[in-house]
Design a protein around this motif. Structure first.
Motif, short mmCIF file in Angstrom:
data_model
loop_
_atom_site.label_atom_id
_atom_site.label_comp_id
_atom_site.label_asym_id
_atom_site.label_seq_id
_atom_site.Cartn_x
_atom_site.Cartn_y
_atom_site.Cartn_z
N ALA A 198 0.83 -1.21 0.00
CA ALA A 198 0.00 0.00 0.00
C ALA A 198 0.86 1.26 0.00
O ALA A 198 0.60 2.21 -0.75
CB ALA A 198 -0.93 -0.01 1.20
N LEU A 199 1.90 1.27 0.83
CA LEU A 199 2.77 2.45 0.89
C LEU A 199 3.56 2.63 -0.41
O LEU A 199 3.80 3.76 -0.85
CB LEU A 199 3.73 2.32 2.08
N SER A 200 3.92 1.53 -1.05
CA SER A 200 4.65 1.65 -2.32
C SER A 200 3.74 2.17 -3.42
O SER A 200 4.18 2.94 -4.30
CB SER A 200 5.26 0.30 -2.71
N ILE A 201 2.46 1.76 -3.40
CA ILE A 201 1.49 2.29 -4.37
C ILE A 201 1.38 3.80 -4.22
O ILE A 201 1.39 4.56 -5.21
CB ILE A 201 0.11 1.62 -4.18
N LEU A 202 1.30 4.25 -2.98
CA LEU A 202 1.16 5.68 -2.72
C LEU A 202 2.43 6.44 -3.08
O LEU A 202 2.36 7.57 -3.59
CB LEU A 202 0.79 5.91 -1.26
N ALA A 203 3.58 5.86 -2.82
CA ALA A 203 4.84 6.52 -3.17
C ALA A 203 4.95 6.71 -4.68
O ALA A 203 5.38 7.77 -5.16
CB ALA A 203 6.02 5.70 -2.66
N GLU A 204 4.55 5.69 -5.44
CA GLU A 204 4.58 5.80 -6.90
C GLU A 204 3.59 6.86 -7.37
O GLU A 204 3.90 7.68 -8.25
CB GLU A 204 4.24 4.45 -7.53
N TRP A 205 2.40 6.87 -6.79
CA TRP A 205 1.38 7.86 -7.16
C TRP A 205 1.87 9.28 -6.88
O TRP A 205 1.72 10.18 -7.70
CB TRP A 205 0.09 7.58 -6.40
N ASP A 206 2.51 9.45 -5.74
CA ASP A 206 3.05 10.77 -5.40
C ASP A 206 4.15 11.17 -6.37
O ASP A 206 4.22 12.33 -6.81
CB ASP A 206 3.57 10.75 -3.96
N GLN A 207 5.02 10.24 -6.71
CA GLN A 207 6.11 10.54 -7.63
C GLN A 207 5.57 10.98 -8.99
O GLN A 207 6.05 11.97 -9.58
CB GLN A 207 7.00 9.31 -7.80
N VAL A 208 4.57 10.28 -9.48
CA VAL A 208 3.96 10.64 -10.77
C VAL A 208 3.29 12.00 -10.67
O VAL A 208 3.40 12.84 -11.58
CB VAL A 208 2.95 9.56 -11.20
N SER A 209 2.60 12.25 -9.56
CA SER A 209 1.91 13.53 -9.36
C SER A 209 2.91 14.68 -9.34
O SER A 209 2.69 15.73 -9.98
CB SER A 209 1.11 13.51 -8.06
N GLN A 210 3.99 14.51 -8.62
CA GLN A 210 5.00 15.58 -8.52
C GLN A 210 5.65 15.86 -9.87
O GLN A 210 6.02 17.01 -10.16
CB GLN A 210 6.06 15.20 -7.48
N ALA A 211 5.82 14.84 -10.69
CA ALA A 211 6.46 15.01 -11.99
C ALA A 211 5.62 15.87 -12.94
O ALA A 211 6.14 16.40 -13.93
CB ALA A 211 6.73 13.65 -12.63
N LEU A 212 4.33 16.01 -12.64
CA LEU A 212 3.46 16.82 -13.49
C LEU A 212 3.55 18.31 -13.17
O LEU A 212 3.09 19.14 -13.95
CB LEU A 212 2.01 16.34 -13.34
N MET A 213 4.11 18.63 -12.02
CA MET A 213 4.24 20.03 -11.62
C MET A 213 5.16 20.77 -12.60
O MET A 213 6.22 20.28 -12.97
CB MET A 213 4.80 20.14 -10.20
N GLY A 214 4.75 21.94 -13.00
CA GLY A 214 5.59 22.75 -13.87
C GLY A 214 5.51 22.41 -15.34
O GLY A 214 6.14 23.07 -16.17
N GLN A 215 4.75 21.38 -15.68
CA GLN A 215 4.59 21.02 -17.09
C GLN A 215 3.63 22.01 -17.77
O GLN A 215 2.84 22.68 -17.12
CB GLN A 215 4.04 19.60 -17.23
N SER A 216 3.70 22.10 -19.08
CA SER A 216 2.84 23.03 -19.82
C SER A 216 1.38 22.60 -19.72
O SER A 216 1.06 21.43 -19.47
CB SER A 216 3.27 23.06 -21.29
N GLY A 217 0.49 23.56 -19.96
CA GLY A 217 -0.93 23.25 -19.95
C GLY A 217 -1.31 22.22 -20.98
O GLY A 217 -2.16 21.35 -20.74
N GLU A 218 -0.66 22.28 -22.14
CA GLU A 218 -0.92 21.31 -23.22
C GLU A 218 -0.50 19.91 -22.78
O GLU A 218 -1.22 18.93 -23.01
CB GLU A 218 -0.14 21.74 -24.46
N TYR A 219 0.65 19.81 -22.15
CA TYR A 219 1.17 18.51 -21.68
C TYR A 219 0.23 17.93 -20.62
O TYR A 219 -0.14 16.75 -20.67
CB TYR A 219 2.56 18.70 -21.11
N VAL A 220 -0.16 18.77 -19.68
CA VAL A 220 -1.02 18.32 -18.59
C VAL A 220 -2.38 17.87 -19.12
O VAL A 220 -2.91 16.82 -18.74
CB VAL A 220 -1.18 19.44 -17.54
N ALA A 221 -2.97 18.67 -20.01
CA ALA A 221 -4.28 18.32 -20.57
C ALA A 221 -4.22 17.01 -21.33
O ALA A 221 -5.18 16.22 -21.31
CB ALA A 221 -4.78 19.44 -21.46
#
Length: 585
Positions: A485-508
């Protein structure tokens, strides 16, 4: 179609054993609700759904609604069922005590709402929208309006609607044209047309209270120039009796794919008299109070449909005899084995079961936090509000996707009979399809999640959500499951953080994949936690069922998140590569 039976065993397990709901009620000042009282409410709710609503469902679909001389008639039995509903106080469950409501916790009402949806979604829609109207008025309306309208809405004597959409203004409400002209007496004259208005007219109540978005003459352009108005079907006379017709009416009834028992109206307002709710040009903020509640309720519609399809599929699979099971003869006293012994049928049933029960768990977690946002301390309210904001698009979009998937599986299990109307399964597909569209399409929910709730928010809401689910994971007693469970959450957080600062087009471009990646991940944590709790249960069948279904989810469904993880990182180049004229038809 097999008879609907409320999933009381699962609901009671989630409330009492998984969520410790009695302890939760003690913490929020609702300690009068002990396990015995909770179960009694659930059982009475089940009785109403099973005996009053479910028997009306197929006839409602066959008969549908009628419009004659400007008046709508709903299918036989719908109006009398509503009278029984309000006479027994169900409509007042969540209403404020100041206006005659019972002010119950949301976590007490949500299981009942699910039951009604499974039993008869068309019927449920009108009472659902009334509850959302009550929320908006209670939070934003002036006291003088509250005193007039809320007691009648809370009691169910009147119903409410949401009047947002216009032919040219769906998702983009900045395009709406309905006008509001201020009058000397403080009222407004509302003129314009609205479409897709569920319960815009009906034969259940003497009055209907429409909440209408419109523009004032000097309003700024765009969504910043929208105001919200309360526009009743009937106005008061000199004795404050509401029997004077307002200048509004039903232009037509929509001819729909499903939900035929609910009147979906084109509403015309011709200088209809109304009153401002909240501040001028602040209507969208007021309406979002209503819309956010409605989005979760639409998510529950997906859950309710999923449960109904699962029940139908399991019952049919146990009865339908076809061929012999590949693992050997299972029913030697019969000419063939029931199809439930076929591995591929098991795959389908387990998919329905794992997704439905996973969504139910997340729905009750959501409801628990709705309680905290309403009854908790200021700090607790803030944390719960952040969590709910993040989970709302997930609940709306993923639950309704699951509802449609489960309905499709249900038809597949029934085989050719699933394609025939008399078995009831194809109705679930038709009824559930709209849930992926209204209250904001699921694509819009995905954009809301990845942009407003994640990147533009700076990750604050995601961080609150992460911490909440980490606490759930840390409470798992089984070391292997806790680690997973903790590893699932760690991966989810890592993916979420990687989206920060990306362009609006990339995010959409990665929005829908991020929503599905998040949904499979968070429900995976719920499943590991549920299985852990169930390991201590006295119910041996439930204990085994939860563990085995959890294993199925982890092995067969959770890996789907990896595909979505990969897709959401691909950017927009391939999505936008084709020019318009290259979409050849």
């Amino acid at each position: 179609m097999p008879e609907y039976r409320a999933p009381l065993t699962d609901q009671q397990f989630l409330l009492h054993e998984w969520l410790d709901i009695a302890g939760h009620y003690q913490r929020i000042g609702k300690g009068d609700f002990d396990q015995e009282l909770i179960n009694e409410i659930l059982q009475q709710g089940a009785k109403f759904a099973e005996t009053e609503l479910a028997p009306l469902n197929r006839n409602g679909d066959e008969q549908s609604c009628k419009l004659s001389d400007g008046k709508v008639t709903t299918p036989d039995g719908f109006a009398s069922a509503y009278q029984n509903y309000i006479e027994n106080g169900w409509n007042a469950m969540l209403g404020s005590e100041d206006f005659g409501g019972q002010e119950l916790p949301y976590s007490m009402a949500v299981p009942f709402h699910e039951m009604m949806i499974s039993a008869n979604l068309s019927w449920r829609l009108i009472s659902m929208l009334t509850e959302s109207s009550i929320l908006a008025l209670d939070k934003h309306a002036a006291d003088c309006l509250k005193e007039i309208y809320l007691p009648k809405l809370v009691s169910g004597e009147w119903t409410g609607t949401m009047c947002l959409t216009e032919p040219q203004a769906g998702t983009d409400l900045a395009l709406l044209n309905t006008k509001a002209e201020p009058q000397a007496d403080g009222s407004y004259l509302i003129s314009g047309s609205k479409i897709f208005i569920s319960g815009g007219d009906q034969d259940w109540t003497d009055n209907i209270i429409h909440l209408v978005l419109a523009r004032l003459p000097d309003a700024p352009p765009g969504v910043k120039g929208i105001s919200l108005f309360i526009v009743p079907k009937f106005l008061p006379n000199d004795n404050d009796e509401f029997n004077v017709p307002n200048t509004l009416g039903v232009g037509s009834l929509e001819h729909k794919m499903g939900l035929k028992g609910c009147p979906t109206c084109v509403m015309n307002f011709d200088s209809a008299k109304g009153w401002l709710v909240g501040q001028e040009n602040n209507g969208l903020a007021c309406m979002f109070t209503m819309m956010n509640d409605a989005r979760f309720q639409v998510g529950l519609q997906g859950l309710g449909i999923a449960e109904a399809a699962y029940q139908g599929a399991v019952a049919y699979a146990k009865e339908r005899l076809q061929s012999r099971a590949p693992q050997g003869v299972q029913q030697p006293d019969q000419k063939a084995d029931a199809i439930i012994h076929q591995p591929d049928v098991r795959r389908m049933l387990l998919t329905q079961k794992a997704l439905t029960e996973g969504c139910r768990a997340l729905a009750l977690l959501y409801a628990k936090n709705m309680d905290i946002e309403r009854f908790g301390t200021d700090q607790e309210k803030h944390q719960a509000g952040e969590l709910l904001a993040f989970l709302t698009p997930i609940a709306k979009a993923f639950f309704t996707d699951v509802g449609q998937e489960s309905a499709q599986i249900g038809v597949q299990v029934f085989g050719g009979h699933g394609f025939i109307r008399e078995w009831g399964m194809e109705q679930l597909i038709r009824d559930s399809r709209i849930t992926q569209l209204y209250e904001g399409t699921n694509g819009i929910q995905a954009l809301d999640l990845i942009s407003r709730k994640l990147t533009r928010d700076g990750g604050k809401k995601q961080a609150v959500t992460l911490a909440y689910f980490q606490e759930i994971a840390n409470n798992i007693s089984n070391a292997k499951d806790k680690e997973l469970a903790l590893s699932i959450l760690a991966e989810w957080d890592q993916v979420s953080q990687a989206l920060m600062g990306q362009s609006g087009e990339y995010v959409a471009s990665g929005a829908y994949d991020y929503l599905l990646f998040s949904s499979y991940s968070l429900i995976g944590v719920c499943w590991l936690s549920m299985a852990d709790t169930a390991s201590q249960s006295d119910n041996e069948v439930l204990k085994a069922s939860k563990r085995k279904t959890c294993d199925f989810y982890i092995k067969r469904l959770l890996p789907k998140k990896e595909l979505h993880k990969q897709s959401l990182t691909l950017g927009s180049e391939d999505l936008l590569a084709l020019k318009e004229d290259e979409f050849i038809v």
